[in-house]
Design a protein around this motif. Structure first.
Motif, short mmCIF file in Angstrom:
data_model
loop_
_atom_site.label_atom_id
_atom_site.label_comp_id
_atom_site.label_asym_id
_atom_site.label_seq_id
_atom_site.Cartn_x
_atom_site.Cartn_y
_atom_site.Cartn_z
N TYR A 316 64.68 76.64 28.59
CA TYR A 316 63.90 75.79 29.47
C TYR A 316 64.70 74.98 30.47
O TYR A 316 64.13 74.40 31.40
CB TYR A 316 63.05 74.82 28.64
CG TYR A 316 62.22 75.50 27.59
CD1 TYR A 316 61.17 76.34 27.94
CD2 TYR A 316 62.50 75.32 26.23
CE1 TYR A 316 60.41 76.98 26.96
CE2 TYR A 316 61.73 75.94 25.26
CZ TYR A 316 60.69 76.78 25.63
OH TYR A 316 59.95 77.40 24.68
N ALA A 317 66.04 74.87 30.31
CA ALA A 317 66.80 73.96 31.15
C ALA A 317 66.98 74.53 32.55
O ALA A 317 67.04 75.75 32.76
CB ALA A 317 68.17 73.68 30.53
N ALA A 318 67.09 73.63 33.52
CA ALA A 318 67.41 74.02 34.88
C ALA A 318 68.91 74.27 34.98
O ALA A 318 69.69 73.84 34.12
CB ALA A 318 66.98 72.91 35.85
N SER A 339 70.49 68.01 28.72
CA SER A 339 70.42 69.21 29.55
C SER A 339 69.61 68.90 30.80
O SER A 339 68.76 68.00 30.80
CB SER A 339 69.78 70.36 28.77
OG SER A 339 68.49 70.00 28.31
N PRO A 340 69.84 69.65 31.89
CA PRO A 340 69.05 69.44 33.11
C PRO A 340 67.58 69.72 32.84
O PRO A 340 67.22 70.72 32.22
CB PRO A 340 69.66 70.44 34.10
CG PRO A 340 71.01 70.77 33.55
CD PRO A 340 70.88 70.67 32.06
N TYR A 341 66.73 68.80 33.30
CA TYR A 341 65.30 68.89 33.02
C TYR A 341 64.60 69.69 34.12
O TYR A 341 64.72 69.38 35.31
CB TYR A 341 64.69 67.50 32.93
CG TYR A 341 63.22 67.49 32.61
CD1 TYR A 341 62.73 68.20 31.52
CD2 TYR A 341 62.32 66.77 33.40
CE1 TYR A 341 61.39 68.18 31.22
CE2 TYR A 341 60.98 66.75 33.11
CZ TYR A 341 60.51 67.46 32.01
OH TYR A 341 59.18 67.47 31.72
N ARG A 342 63.92 70.74 33.73
CA ARG A 342 63.16 71.57 34.66
C ARG A 342 61.74 71.00 34.75
O ARG A 342 60.97 71.08 33.81
CB ARG A 342 63.12 73.03 34.19
CG ARG A 342 62.38 73.97 35.14
CD ARG A 342 62.29 75.36 34.55
NE ARG A 342 63.61 75.93 34.32
CZ ARG A 342 63.80 77.11 33.70
NH1 ARG A 342 62.74 77.78 33.25
NH2 ARG A 342 65.01 77.57 33.52
N THR A 343 61.44 70.41 35.89
CA THR A 343 60.13 69.75 36.06
C THR A 343 59.00 70.75 36.20
O THR A 343 57.87 70.49 35.78
CB THR A 343 60.16 68.84 37.29
OG1 THR A 343 60.53 69.62 38.44
CG2 THR A 343 61.18 67.72 37.11
N SER A 344 59.26 71.91 36.80
CA SER A 344 58.19 72.91 36.97
C SER A 344 58.02 73.67 35.68
O SER A 344 58.94 74.33 35.20
CB SER A 344 58.55 73.88 38.11
OG SER A 344 59.77 74.53 37.83
N GLU A 377 66.08 63.00 35.21
CA GLU A 377 66.34 64.41 35.50
C GLU A 377 67.01 65.13 34.34
O GLU A 377 67.49 66.25 34.49
CB GLU A 377 67.23 64.53 36.75
CG GLU A 377 66.57 63.98 38.02
CD GLU A 377 67.46 64.14 39.23
OE1 GLU A 377 68.64 64.55 39.04
OE2 GLU A 377 67.00 63.87 40.36
N TRP A 379 66.88 66.17 30.03
CA TRP A 379 66.14 66.27 28.77
C TRP A 379 67.09 65.86 27.66
O TRP A 379 68.15 66.45 27.48
CB TRP A 379 65.64 67.69 28.55
CG TRP A 379 64.89 67.85 27.25
CD1 TRP A 379 65.42 68.11 26.02
CD2 TRP A 379 63.48 67.74 27.05
NE1 TRP A 379 64.45 68.17 25.06
CE2 TRP A 379 63.24 67.94 25.66
CE3 TRP A 379 62.41 67.48 27.90
CZ2 TRP A 379 61.97 67.92 25.13
CZ3 TRP A 379 61.14 67.45 27.34
CH2 TRP A 379 60.92 67.67 25.97
#
Length: 404
Positions: A316-318, A339-344, A377, A379
């Motif tokens: 799930y991470a960006a 981890s980088p948060y994927r908003t979409s 931004e 997680w």
């Protein structure tokens, strides 16, 4: 309320001493059936009966037999009530602690003695005197024997019911264990027939895809070959772990299962790093403090939480950097994964969020804490585990108390 607990030997000594002191007290006040014999003669049957009280449990036959002789001597020398009472106690103990045969003999002899004495009294006296003798003889020879026999039957019935209850509990425990074994065998069959077969199919197809790519003369740095290698490696490892789990479920001894620990983190990071290259993910790890010795449940839970967190980052991470931090404190272990948060939001996979629930349950069972969620931004996953699970702590406390 004060409760005094005496051992059987102490109880016998107390009865003997109380009877002897009571008889001496009655004799000193002249409260006995006086005859022509001197007063000290009545003390001989009293002392002998008190001595037999010490044998009331261990030598019941000798105690009752000699007690009968001392009882007869007491009637001749001058009846002392304490001697009579101690003799009734010997009859009571003879039935309670003696054999069944002895109980029967005392029932017969008690009834015969009562009948004989009342008959003699009726022959040489009045009906009223005969009834008085019969009542006194029944109190001495019959009532103690009958009372002890009732108590013995109640005790034996209670012992029988207790044994029956223990056997019932044992059978129930055996049934429960058998049900657990059967359920574990069923789960093992399901895992083998469904999940393991799917993992095998994934590994076979990944191998086939690698062979096909090589026949197409693709370069070694081709992303397809790298992806197929990661898929095959992870499926083979998952299959091996699944087989170990199946062996654990089928085995009656759970110690045969070798649980993963934190020493395998380097291998885990290498695997997720290779898998995350195509998605633009970079994995970093840092440890702070001395790991020391961790209990097996805590180390297993820590490894599984890290594994699930990194797997979720792959899914799930960006694109960006995934940071893993392990902090070893004197009383706890802290786990942090950012981890980088994927908003979409993408398509939800089957079983989504079950991993978060599982990580929370693992931490909660050990008495720790767990939280996960977006923070700007990023997680963030945070877990705190005690160095020893609550079960181990309780066992240590129990051993300490027992040792003290």
């Amino acid at each position: 309320m004060l409760k005094i607990s005496l051992s059987p030997r102490q109880e016998d000594r107390t009865i003997a001493l109380a009877g002897l002191c009571g008889g001496l007290l009655l004799t000193s006040f002249g409260a006995y059936d006086r005859t022509a014999a001197p007063a000290w003669v009545t003390l001989l049957p009293l002392a002998g009966m008190a001595g037999l009280e010490l044998l009331r449990r261990t030598r019941t036959i000798w105690a009752v037999s000699l007690g009968g002789l001392f009882f007869a001597a007491n009637l001749v020398a001058g009846s002392n009530l304490a001697t009579v009472v101690m003799y009734t106690d010997l009859l009571y103990a003879g039935v309670l602690y003696g054999s069944r045969r002895m109980s029967t003999i005392l029932h017969v002899t008690g009834g015969a003695s009562t009948l004989a004495l009342s008959t003699v009294a009726l022959t040489y006296g009045t009906v009223g005197r005969a009834l008085l003798v019969a009542g006194f003889a029944a109190l001495v020879f019959v009532v103690p024997v009958f009372t002890a026999d009732l108590l013995r039957e109640h005790r034996e019935r209670a012992d029988t019911e207790r044994l029956r209850a223990e056997q019932t509990a044992l059978l129930a425990e055996l049934d429960r264990r058998e049900a657990v074994v059967e359920e574990r065998a069923r789960m093992a069959r399901e895992l083998h027939d469904v999940v393991a077969n799917h993992l095998s199919a994934i590994a076979i197809h990944a191998t086939g895809a690698q062979s096909l790519a090589r026949r197409q003369q693709r370069g070694a740095d081709d992303p397809l070959l790298a992806a197929m290698a990661v898929i095959r490696e992870n499926s083979v490892q998952g299959l091996a772990e699944m087989r170990r789990m199946i062996g654990l479920l089928r085995a009656r001894d759970e110690t045969s299962y070798e649980a993963p620990n934190l020493d395998a983190l380097d291998t885990l990071l290498a695997q997720v790093g290779a898998a995350g290259t195509a998605a633009g993910l970079v994995f970093e790890a840092a440890e702070d403090g001395e790991r020391g010795g961790l209990s097996v449940p805590v180390e297993l839970a820590a490894y599984r939480i890290v594994q699930e967190s990194l797997t979720n980052a792959l899914k799930y991470a960006a694109p960006g950097t995934v940071r893993l931090g392990l902090t070893y404190c004197p009383e706890r272990v802290e786990i942090a994964v950012d981890s980088p948060y994927r908003t979409s939001g993408g398509a939800s996979l089957p079983g989504a969020r079950y991993g978060l629930v599982g990580m929370g349950e693992r931490a909660g069972l050990l008495g720790g804490s767990f939280e996960a969620g977006p923070d700007g931004e990023r997680w963030r996953v945070r877990a705190v585990l005690p160095r020893e699970s609550e079960t181990v702590q309780e066992a240590n406390v129990t051993r300490t108390r027992e040792g003290s």
